[in-house]
Structures are given as C-alpha cells and as structure tokens.
Design an enzyme around this catalytic site. Structure first.
Site, PDB file in Angstrom:
ATOM      1  CB  CYS A 184      -0.997   0.027   1.094  1.00  0.00           C
ATOM      2  SG  CYS A 184      -1.877  -1.371   1.068  1.00  0.00           S
ATOM      3  CG  HIS A 221      -3.335   2.832   2.020  1.00  0.00           C
ATOM      4  ND1 HIS A 221      -3.658   2.536   0.939  1.00  0.00           N
ATOM      5  CD2 HIS A 221      -3.394   1.988   2.860  1.00  0.00           C
ATOM      6  CE1 HIS A 221      -4.195   1.354   1.013  1.00  0.00           C
ATOM      7  NE2 HIS A 221      -3.759   0.765   2.180  1.00  0.00           N
ATOM      8  CG  ASN A 262      -6.435  -1.356   0.813  1.00  0.00           C
ATOM      9  OD1 ASN A 262      -5.709  -1.016   0.016  1.00  0.00           O
ATOM     10  ND2 ASN A 262      -5.990  -2.037   1.995  1.00  0.00           N
TER      11      ASN A 262
END
Ligand code: ACO
Length: 332
Positions: free
Chosen positions: A114, A255, A285
C-alpha cells in the site's frame, strides 16, 4: 539544479461494482458489519480478461493527456503493484509502456504494497533531481481481486481493483518542487500481511503452486494498531522536518484501508474533517493505487488547487510506510 514537479493525475476503475450486499451472499458478513468496521460500501472488480496493466494504462493515459507531456518525452515508467500481470517477469511497467506507445524507456515495477505510490514518487524525485531523467510516469495499479480469498471474510471485504497515475517532470522553479518524501520498512512485521505461497520462501517445493493458494493473508487487528501508530508518527515527522503545521495543509490524502484508521490518524493529528480525503467507501482498499485514485477524485471534484501542498501518508505489507509533501504543479 532540477527539481521534481507533480504535473498531473489520472485514474481508472473497472466497471463492475461489488457491493457489501453482494459479499453477504458469498461469505458470512453483512453490510452493517462492513460499514461499521471499515467504512467500505462497495469496490470495483476487474473483468477476467482485464489485467493490472490494462487498468494502469488507462489511468496513465489520462495523466499523460492532462500533463501536456508528449509520449515521446517520457523517459521512465515505474509501476507500484502487488498484483502484477505476471509473476516475476515481464514487469507490468514494461507492458504498460508498450500499451501506451512509449518506446525505449527505463521501465520497472516495485513492491511496497500500500505504500507503493509513495515509494515510486521518491524514486521519480531522486532520478529527476540527479538529472538522469526528465519526465517520469508513475503508476499505482492493482487487480487485488486476483489475489483475494473470497472464502475469507476477514480480508475479502476489504480489497478492490483500480489504478492511478501521475506525471512527474523536471522544473527549475523551486516553488513547484516536491518538498519531501519519507519512506521506511520493517521486515520484523512481515507476517502481519503476506501472500505466503508462490515465492521461494513458500512452503511449496517449487514455484508451481496450486491455483488459489497465492492469496493475501492478514492479521487484521494487529495490523490495524500498527497502522494507526505508524501513520501518525510518520506525518508528525515529515511536518516537523519541514516546519509545516497540520492546520496549514488543505488536503491530507492517506492510504485508503479503513475509515476507522483514517479517522484515528486524522484525530491524532488534529485535522478537521474537510482536510481529510476519504474514498474508501467507493473503492475499498486498492493498495498502491489508493492514493493516486484519491488525488484524482479530488482533482475531478475541482477542489485540488494549483500550488496547494498535498500531504500523503501510507502504510502496508512489508511492513512499509511513507509520507510526502507534494505541491500540485500543473503545467501552465
Ligand atoms: N463480517 C462479520 N464478522 C467478521 C468479519 C466480517 N467480514 N470479519 C471478521 N469478523 C469477525 C471476526 O471473526 C471476529 O469474531 P469473534 O469476535 O467472534 O472472534 C470479530 O468479527 C472481530 O474481528 P477483528 O478481526 O478483531 O475485527 P476488526 O475490528 O479488527 O476489523 C478489519 C477487521 C476490518 C480487517 C480491521 O482489523 C482492519 O481494517 N485492519 C487493518 C487493515 C489494513 O490496514 N491493512 C494494511 C494495508 S493492506 C496492504 O498492505 C495490502
């Protein structure tokens, strides 16, 4: 000396939407649980014949068009991905370059989960400041649905597919320059988030693994706590290093893993709600793609102003983390 300017942004999401309601037909979960624990309502899922490079190329095409930089002037392409088209080789960046008609460039992928977009931002900054490259296309692209276990309710509710891209170009105007990028990693926590099969560290004797065994596994609760701690520390450090106060930041773009993580970090940094960008409800995500996708949403909403300094912050498998202070500097 040349500085690195963040010229443009673009993103792409596949058409198909997977809602919480849809997931509740597949695993023992509910819209209520997912919304309350994560803030996610839906995520986009790529078609079977739509690869990470297809998502990345579409996002990159938009970023290129908005940058005013010609395809022939791009001299480097970097992709951040944990779901490449092919395991090992060729790189997804090389495939994207060809799909865009970009020839004879340096092209490679990096793996920082990420935090991938912040890692490639730091690489682009360094190559431009060294004078080695002038126009770099950076792309976060993920088809996480391909490495998601849709029998594991603890992970399958979280992830989605998508891509975001930016053009980073050389400038001699210091006001346009990316101010700072911090990156870090600690392999001590490697087992919190991993795809345990399919590599030389796997329990399998060869790289040939059975279909369906290369899925992501996560210790969600432990990851959550480390994420809040690390993200907050990271932002405090980059702001202090550059003598910038959190109230002076117009947009904090973290994020997008979980609304509760973002809220806890925003609160710890005393950010007002309107400063903190949230897109996790729409996309879930998307790992290395989540930050550029969120920047693109902000850009398309008309709220991202030329000259404003974006604060980026990410955390992911590795463990990795990173933050950045990035003026939005479109070509005039
Ligand atoms: N639906 C219903 N119940 C569920 C679900 C679900 N989808 N998933 C788990 N549960 C249950 C568990 O079984 C457990 O039940 P029990 O109490 O009977 O044992 C209960 O809910 C609580 O489980 P926790 O795992 O403690 O739930 P938590 O509140 O931590 O939420 C979540 C889980 C959403 C995964 C959260 O921990 C999280 O977001 N973690 C961080 C994720 C992250 O940031 N990852 C980093 C980036 S990803 C990358 O790098 C690729």
């Amino acid at each position: 000396m040349a500085y690195a300017a963040f010229r443009s942004i673009g993103a792409y999401v596949p058409q198909k939407i997977l809602t919480n309601e849809d997931l509740s037909q597949i695993v023992d979960t509910s819209d209520e649980w997912i919304t309350k624990r994560t803030g996610i309502k839906e995520r986009h899922i790529a078609a079977k014949d739509e690869f990470t490079s297809d998502l990345g190329a579409k996002a990159a095409q938009k970023a290129l068009e908005r940058s005013g930089v010609c395809v022939s002037d791009i001299d480097m392409v970097i992709t951040a991905t944990i779901s490449p088209d092919y395991f090992c080789m060729p790189s997804t960046a090389a495939i994207i370059s060809t799909k865009l008609g970009i020839k004879n460039v340096t092209a490679f992928d990096i793996s920082a989960a990420c935090t991938g977009f912040i890692y490639i931002l730091s690489i682009a900054k360094a190559f431009i400041e060294s004078g080695m490259k002038k126009n770099i296309l950076i792309i976060g692209a993920e088809k996480l649905s391909a490495i998601t276990d849709y029998t594991d309710r603890g992970t399958c509710i979280l992830f989605g597919d998508g891509a975001g891209a930016a053009v980073i170009s050389a400038t001699y105007n210091k006001d346009e320059a990316i101010i700072d990028v911090h990156t870090g990693a600690d392999g001590e926590y490697a087992d919190l988030l991993m795809t345990p099969n399919g590599g030389t560290g796997s329990a399998h004797d060869s790289l040939e693994v059975e279909a369906g065994t290369s899925f992501m596994q996560m210790k969600g609760n432990e990851t959550f706590k480390v994420a809040v701690r690390t993200l907050t520390k990271d932002v405090k450090e980059i702001l202090a290093d550059n003598d910038i106060k959190s109230e002076d930041i117009k947009h904090f773009i973290p994020h997008q893993a979980n609304y509760r993580i973002i809220k806890a970090v925003g609160d710890a940094l005393k950010m007002r709600d309107e400063q903190v960008i949230i897109t996790v409800d729409k996309y879930g995500n998307t790992s290395g793609a989540s930050i550029p996708m969120a920047i693109n949403d902000l850009y398309e909403s008309g709220k991202l102003e030329a000259g404003e300094v974006m604060l980026l912050d990410a955390f992911g498998g590795g463990l990795t983390w990173g933050s950045a202070l990035v003026p939005f500097s479109p070509s005039k």
